[in-house]
Scaffold this active site. Sequence first.
Site, PDB file in Angstrom:
ATOM      1  N   ASP A   4       0.818  -1.217   0.000  1.00 54.83           N
ATOM      2  CA  ASP A   4       0.000   0.000   0.000  1.00 54.83           C
ATOM      3  C   ASP A   4       0.848   1.261   0.000  1.00 54.83           C
ATOM      4  OD1 ASP A   4       0.929  -0.465   2.565  1.00 54.83           O
ATOM      5  OD2 ASP A   4      -1.041  -0.834   3.436  1.00 54.83           O
TER       6      ASP A   4
ATOM      7  N   ASP B 272      -7.227  -3.161  14.396  1.00 54.66           N
ATOM      8  CA  ASP B 272      -8.608  -3.541  14.056  1.00 54.66           C
ATOM      9  C   ASP B 272      -8.637  -4.696  13.055  1.00 54.66           C
ATOM     10  OD1 ASP B 272      -7.711  -2.344  11.766  1.00 54.66           O
ATOM     11  OD2 ASP B 272      -9.201  -0.729  11.726  1.00 54.66           O
TER      12      ASP B 272
ATOM     13  N   HIS C 182      -7.060  -4.881  10.201  1.00 55.43           N
ATOM     14  CA  HIS C 182      -6.949  -4.578   8.765  1.00 55.43           C
ATOM     15  C   HIS C 182      -5.669  -5.143   8.188  1.00 55.43           C
ATOM     16  CE1 HIS C 182      -4.978  -0.523   9.933  1.00 55.43           C
ATOM     17  NE2 HIS C 182      -4.079  -1.112   9.196  1.00 55.43           N
TER      18      HIS C 182
ATOM     19  N   GLU D 271      -9.669  -1.830   5.591  1.00 52.03           N
ATOM     20  CA  GLU D 271     -10.283  -1.578   6.884  1.00 52.03           C
ATOM     21  C   GLU D 271     -11.468  -2.529   7.096  1.00 52.03           C
ATOM     22  OE1 GLU D 271      -8.756   0.215   8.894  1.00 52.03           O
ATOM     23  OE2 GLU D 271      -8.333   2.248   8.236  1.00 52.03           O
TER      24      GLU D 271
HETATM   25  C1  GLP Z   1      -0.576   0.307   8.452  1.00 52.42           C
HETATM   26  C2  GLP Z   1      -0.292  -0.488   7.187  1.00 52.42           C
HETATM   27  C3  GLP Z   1      -0.512  -1.965   7.396  1.00 52.42           C
HETATM   28  C4  GLP Z   1       0.198  -2.424   8.648  1.00 52.42           C
HETATM   29  C5  GLP Z   1      -0.358  -1.680   9.822  1.00 52.42           C
HETATM   30  C6  GLP Z   1       0.223  -2.135  11.142  1.00 52.42           C
HETATM   31  O1  GLP Z   1      -1.905   0.585   8.629  1.00 52.42           O
HETATM   32  N1  GLP Z   1      -1.079  -0.061   6.090  1.00 52.42           N
HETATM   33  O2  GLP Z   1      -0.047  -2.668   6.260  1.00 52.42           O
HETATM   34  O3  GLP Z   1       0.048  -3.803   8.795  1.00 52.42           O
HETATM   35  O4  GLP Z   1      -0.065  -0.309   9.636  1.00 52.42           O
HETATM   36  O5  GLP Z   1       1.400  -1.450  11.425  1.00 52.42           O
HETATM   37  P1  GLP Z   1       2.346  -1.819  12.630  1.00 52.42           P
HETATM   38  O6  GLP Z   1       3.145  -2.979  12.161  1.00 52.42           O
HETATM   39  O7  GLP Z   1       3.193  -0.584  12.799  1.00 52.42           O
HETATM   40  O8  GLP Z   1       1.507  -2.110  13.804  1.00 52.42           O
END
Ligand code: GLP
Length: 267
Positions: free
Chosen positions: A74, A144, A146, A151
């Site tokens: 993303d 959450d 995602h 989402e």
């Molecule tokens: C963002 C990214 C996700 C990732 C999430 C969790 O929202 N788009 O791909 O998995 O963060 O991030 P973290 O690993 O910092 O908890």
Amino acid sequence: MRVVIQESYDKMCKWAADYISARIKAHNAGPEAGRPFVLGLPTGSSPIGVYKELARQNQAGELSFANVVTFNMDEYLGLPHEHDQSYWYFMHDNFFDHLVDMKPENINILNGMTEDPEEECRRYEEKIKSYGGIDLFMGGIGVDGHIAFNEPFTSLSSRTGVRNLTTDTRIVNSRFFGNDPEKVPAQALSVGVGTVFDSKEVLILINGHNKARALAATVEGAVSQKWTCSALQNHNGAIIACDEAACGELTVDTYKYFLDIEKKERL
Ligand code: GLP
């Protein structure tokens, strides 16, 4: 679904890096070596330890990325490459710049500055297809549940597209934007749940107490668009690598089951 429970974040990262490394090496030694290994990659804090270990192996001459093509999950809409919170910047800063033989032309990241987001997403899906799909998609999840930027209530068969971020996600991610949720872009380009699940294998990292609810929903809950990560239950090559801290909401039975079944390392 495999759930590989490791004692700590560092051990989880080492396990995941070794798994990816073994997959790339097996590919390059096998009958499909003529085509590149196609690796899907995430951003976020979860994969940082995995990137460090993969880069270490690469620099030590233990693992080559010369025959690897990557696709990132993303990108924020409206952030230029040089913005230190763009995922383009993150990936170069935390990973690609540390590899000795990664070819820049083999790196694919959605363009958050595109003038035509729909076309950019269509092009991305086509490019993934042109390589014969993704061999292994590593991912993380949000609190959450995602996956990428899909989402809650995103269709479980969604494809790459524009996503509106929830207030919750903007608050969580504001830690990288001076703790101001308003500074977090409201939209992103993201591969779909369907895009991730078309991959031959999916390896999801889940660590920390704040992901405990999401891990339980992923492993024990019903498959539901409310927890997009729960779609993993329908994937035939899904692995979750997690740390002890993330296991806090699993039932004791579930926890014991996976420790038992994973006693012998199966790479
Ligand atoms: C963002 C990214 C996700 C990732 C999430 C969790 O929202 N788009 O791909 O998995 O963060 O991030 P973290 O690993 O910092 O908890």
